[in-house]
Design a protein around this motif. Sequence first.
Motif, PDB file in Angstrom:
ATOM      1  N   LYS A 154       0.961  -1.073   0.093  1.00  9.84           N
ATOM      2  CA  LYS A 154       0.076  -0.214   0.365  1.00  9.84           C
ATOM      3  C   LYS A 154       0.932   1.267  -0.331  1.00  9.84           C
ATOM      4  CE  LYS A 154      -4.566  -1.373   2.346  1.00  9.84           C
ATOM      5  NZ  LYS A 154      -5.219  -2.088   2.721  1.00  9.84           N
ATOM      6  N   LYS A 155       0.682   1.923  -0.750  1.00 17.29           N
ATOM      7  CA  LYS A 155       1.891   3.549  -0.793  1.00 17.29           C
ATOM      8  C   LYS A 155       1.164   4.076   0.493  1.00 17.29           C
ATOM      9  CE  LYS A 155      -1.182   5.322  -3.691  1.00 17.29           C
ATOM     10  NZ  LYS A 155      -2.218   6.296  -4.590  1.00 17.29           N
ATOM     11  N   GLN A 156       2.553   4.754   1.482  1.00 15.19           N
ATOM     12  CA  GLN A 156       2.193   5.055   2.657  1.00 15.19           C
ATOM     13  C   GLN A 156       1.789   6.603   1.716  1.00 15.19           C
ATOM     14  OE1 GLN A 156       5.937   4.329   4.497  1.00 15.19           O
ATOM     15  NE2 GLN A 156       4.787   2.589   5.465  1.00 15.19           N
ATOM     16  N   ILE A 157       1.190   7.676   3.137  1.00 19.75           N
ATOM     17  CA  ILE A 157       1.261   9.209   2.782  1.00 19.75           C
ATOM     18  C   ILE A 157       1.013   9.607   3.836  1.00 19.75           C
ATOM     19  CG2 ILE A 157      -1.537  10.626   2.194  1.00 19.75           C
ATOM     20  CD1 ILE A 157      -2.491   7.988   1.360  1.00 19.75           C
ATOM     21  N   PHE A 158       1.726  10.988   3.916  1.00 19.54           N
ATOM     22  CA  PHE A 158       2.679  11.488   4.903  1.00 19.54           C
ATOM     23  C   PHE A 158       1.804  12.715   4.956  1.00 19.54           C
ATOM     24  CE2 PHE A 158       5.670   7.814   4.518  1.00 19.54           C
ATOM     25  CZ  PHE A 158       5.559   7.083   5.211  1.00 19.54           C
ATOM     26  N   GLN A 159       1.320  13.077   5.879  1.00 16.06           N
ATOM     27  CA  GLN A 159       0.784  14.562   6.186  1.00 16.06           C
ATOM     28  C   GLN A 159       1.405  15.203   7.374  1.00 16.06           C
ATOM     29  OE1 GLN A 159      -3.146  12.970   6.333  1.00 16.06           O
ATOM     30  NE2 GLN A 159      -3.553  14.513   4.472  1.00 16.06           N
ATOM     31  N   THR A 160       1.710  16.369   7.448  1.00 14.06           N
ATOM     32  CA  THR A 160       1.520  17.357   8.578  1.00 14.06           C
ATOM     33  C   THR A 160      -0.065  18.212   9.355  1.00 14.06           C
ATOM     34  OG1 THR A 160       2.884  19.243   7.993  1.00 14.06           O
ATOM     35  CG2 THR A 160       4.409  17.062   8.301  1.00 14.06           C
ATOM     36  N   GLN A 161       0.444  18.612  10.129  1.00 11.88           N
ATOM     37  CA  GLN A 161      -0.571  19.711  10.877  1.00 11.88           C
ATOM     38  C   GLN A 161      -0.099  20.912  10.224  1.00 11.88           C
ATOM     39  OE1 GLN A 161      -3.032  19.115  12.692  1.00 11.88           O
ATOM     40  NE2 GLN A 161      -2.295  16.827  12.968  1.00 11.88           N
TER      41      GLN A 161
ATOM     42  N   SER B  53      -7.187   1.403  -4.358  1.00  9.97           N
ATOM     43  CA  SER B  53      -8.077   3.108  -5.221  1.00  9.97           C
ATOM     44  C   SER B  53      -8.428   2.728  -4.288  1.00  9.97           C
ATOM     45  CB  SER B  53      -8.116   3.315  -6.904  1.00  9.97           C
ATOM     46  OG  SER B  53      -7.379   3.662  -7.162  1.00  9.97           O
ATOM     47  N   MET B  54      -8.760   2.336  -3.007  1.00  6.11           N
ATOM     48  CA  MET B  54     -10.422   2.429  -2.427  1.00  6.11           C
ATOM     49  C   MET B  54      -9.696   3.656  -0.860  1.00  6.11           C
ATOM     50  SD  MET B  54     -12.581  -0.511  -2.855  1.00  6.11           S
ATOM     51  CE  MET B  54     -13.850   0.012  -2.087  1.00  6.11           C
ATOM     52  N   MET B  55      -8.497   3.670  -1.382  1.00 12.94           N
ATOM     53  CA  MET B  55      -7.762   3.970  -0.474  1.00 12.94           C
ATOM     54  C   MET B  55      -7.735   5.125   0.043  1.00 12.94           C
ATOM     55  SD  MET B  55      -4.199   2.862   0.045  1.00 12.94           S
ATOM     56  CE  MET B  55      -3.413   3.751   1.185  1.00 12.94           C
ATOM     57  N   LEU B  56      -8.471   6.160  -1.149  1.00  9.03           N
ATOM     58  CA  LEU B  56      -8.815   7.630  -0.940  1.00  9.03           C
ATOM     59  C   LEU B  56      -9.852   8.439  -1.894  1.00  9.03           C
ATOM     60  CD1 LEU B  56      -4.830   8.271  -1.778  1.00  9.03           C
ATOM     61  CD2 LEU B  56      -6.178   9.566  -0.090  1.00  9.03           C
ATOM     62  N   GLY B  57     -10.718   9.485  -0.847  1.00  6.68           N
ATOM     63  CA  GLY B  57     -11.075  10.280  -2.183  1.00  6.68           C
ATOM     64  C   GLY B  57     -12.550  10.104  -2.118  1.00  6.68           C
TER      65      GLY B  57
ATOM     66  N   ILE C 279     -21.362   2.429 -16.202  1.00  8.94           N
ATOM     67  CA  ILE C 279     -19.514   2.070 -15.141  1.00  8.94           C
ATOM     68  C   ILE C 279     -19.094   3.181 -14.718  1.00  8.94           C
ATOM     69  CG2 ILE C 279     -17.030   1.707 -15.605  1.00  8.94           C
ATOM     70  CD1 ILE C 279     -18.725  -1.383 -15.977  1.00  8.94           C
ATOM     71  N   VAL C 280     -19.093   2.527 -13.577  1.00  3.61           N
ATOM     72  CA  VAL C 280     -18.734   4.411 -12.715  1.00  3.61           C
ATOM     73  C   VAL C 280     -16.418   3.730 -12.856  1.00  3.61           C
ATOM     74  CG1 VAL C 280     -18.262   6.046 -10.518  1.00  3.61           C
ATOM     75  CG2 VAL C 280     -20.443   4.692 -11.144  1.00  3.61           C
ATOM     76  N   PHE C 281     -15.672   3.907 -12.928  1.00  4.43           N
ATOM     77  CA  PHE C 281     -14.693   3.796 -13.056  1.00  4.43           C
ATOM     78  C   PHE C 281     -13.405   5.184 -12.411  1.00  4.43           C
ATOM     79  CE2 PHE C 281      -9.858   3.946 -14.226  1.00  4.43           C
ATOM     80  CZ  PHE C 281      -9.713   2.895 -13.595  1.00  4.43           C
ATOM     81  N   ILE C 282     -12.813   4.209 -10.949  1.00  2.00           N
ATOM     82  CA  ILE C 282     -12.517   4.912  -9.902  1.00  2.00           C
ATOM     83  C   ILE C 282     -11.085   4.939 -10.516  1.00  2.00           C
ATOM     84  CG2 ILE C 282     -12.259   6.145  -7.868  1.00  2.00           C
ATOM     85  CD1 ILE C 282     -15.632   5.895  -7.702  1.00  2.00           C
ATOM     86  N   SER C 283     -10.304   5.847 -10.573  1.00  2.00           N
ATOM     87  CA  SER C 283      -8.500   5.268  -9.776  1.00  2.00           C
ATOM     88  C   SER C 283      -8.298   6.599  -9.026  1.00  2.00           C
ATOM     89  CB  SER C 283      -7.523   5.565 -10.909  1.00  2.00           C
ATOM     90  OG  SER C 283      -6.640   5.174 -11.002  1.00  2.00           O
ATOM     91  N   THR C 284      -7.770   6.410  -8.028  1.00  2.00           N
ATOM     92  CA  THR C 284      -6.830   7.297  -7.128  1.00  2.00           C
ATOM     93  C   THR C 284      -5.001   6.276  -7.641  1.00  2.00           C
ATOM     94  OG1 THR C 284      -6.772   6.041  -5.318  1.00  2.00           O
ATOM     95  CG2 THR C 284      -8.634   7.080  -5.179  1.00  2.00           C
ATOM     96  N   GLY C 285      -4.903   5.910  -8.409  1.00  2.00           N
ATOM     97  CA  GLY C 285      -3.414   6.120  -8.453  1.00  2.00           C
ATOM     98  C   GLY C 285      -2.771   5.117  -8.464  1.00  2.00           C
ATOM     99  N   ILE C 286      -2.024   4.166  -8.369  1.00  2.90           N
ATOM    100  CA  ILE C 286      -1.345   2.928  -8.119  1.00  2.90           C
ATOM    101  C   ILE C 286      -0.191   2.622  -8.126  1.00  2.90           C
ATOM    102  CG2 ILE C 286      -2.951   1.481  -7.521  1.00  2.90           C
ATOM    103  CD1 ILE C 286      -2.322  -0.059  -9.980  1.00  2.90           C
ATOM    104  N   ALA C 287       1.279   2.270  -7.501  1.00  2.00           N
ATOM    105  CA  ALA C 287       2.656   2.226  -7.806  1.00  2.00           C
ATOM    106  C   ALA C 287       2.873   1.574  -9.433  1.00  2.00           C
ATOM    107  CB  ALA C 287       3.022   1.722  -6.644  1.00  2.00           C
ATOM    108  N   THR C 288       1.742   0.924  -9.628  1.00  2.26           N
ATOM    109  CA  THR C 288       2.359  -0.622 -10.944  1.00  2.26           C
ATOM    110  C   THR C 288       2.803   0.369 -12.223  1.00  2.26           C
ATOM    111  OG1 THR C 288       0.669  -1.874  -9.224  1.00  2.26           O
ATOM    112  CG2 THR C 288       1.535  -2.020 -11.912  1.00  2.26           C
TER     113      THR C 288
END
Length: 330
Positions: free
Chosen positions: A54-61, A265-269, A302-311
Amino acid sequence: MVQDLLRLGDEQHLYFNELQIHDVLVENILEFMEYLKIFYQDWHNSDTLVTLPKKQIFQTQDSKGDFRIMPCIIHNDYKIKAVKIIGTNEENRVIKDKICVGKSFLIHPYDNFIYAMFDVCALSSFRTAAISVLAYHLLNTIQASGVGIIGCGRIGFYTALILNKWLNVNHFYCNDINQTNQENFLKLAEEYMAEIHIDFMPITKMETVCDSIFLATDSTKAILHANNTTNIKFISSVGADADNLSELDANLLEGRTVVVDSYHSMMLGDLKAWEDQNILDRKSVLELRTFINNQNNPPQNIVFISTGIATQDALISQFIYDKLTKNNQN
Ligand SMILES: NC(=O)c1ccc[n+]([C@@H]2O[C@H](COP(=O)([O-])OP(=O)(O)OC[C@H]3O[C@@H](n4cnc5c(N)ncnc54)[C@H](O)[C@@H]3O)[C@@H](O)[C@H]2O)c1
């Protein structure tokens, strides 16, 4: 001398900038799309072809946006090891008006050093447009009479270009809230696509002329709803790749099948929001590769959704590298 004594040998690598990447992708659209399609066929045939953490996402306050680490290995004959470190530049303090910043890296298959480094904006925009158009190609058995594009920025432009060059679509119904981006889209279309028609129009009018709509916006509010998509058979949404972004209202899901490039892609948005609110059950969501041979007959709406994968980053980085170094390899 010290270098020898401490055995600190240099690690040779190449760097490819945004324009080199744009040029090589635009010159090789057909080849890239066939490569992507073959890859999805191979992935469909072999679950073990890809290692995709899984992609790792880093945010700061103290700042908007985030940075993401996206690793991937594609095994067998592909022999690709890659990682992308990409930032969402919402602050725009140093780099202006460029949402995707960062680098993609190819890692040597045996020695594990980085041998190629790529700017990410053109690369990510193009590969996102490419997966969106591949989904349209694989899932839209009734070829559309009218194609709409909402969000005519980088991804919107590459979407139109790939549709035009690969699938011969030559009429686009477009919408963008930004006048300058509309004008830039028209200039780019004139430069890269001969004999096409582009009509900018309000979204409410789009469903009277389109049966497919591609969204690639950075909108924070849903743009398409049940009441402006009655006649739309195919929707692709690739813009809402962060939790503060949204392109689709959940009320349009009724009677439609959700397809993703990967469950990641279900990790986001929108997808994440729907899953969190129990509006969407993961079991009802399908992965694109299951449609590669039409073994699984594509459903009608169809509803196609991508939030981006490293592949897709790994594949496109390798493709760019091979193209830009082919003279050296021969
Ligand atoms: N899914 C993925 O893998 C992936 C990859 C890269 C980028 N993205 C995301 O895709 C989005 C677009 O990226 P881009 O580089 O093309 O950005 P961009 O700024 O070039 O284009 C976005 C366009 O959408 C337009 N827009 C925003 N809200 C709108 C609305 N309500 N109606 C109509 N038009 C609207 C903007 O005016 C702009 O022209 C961003 O949110 C980015 O984070 C997703």
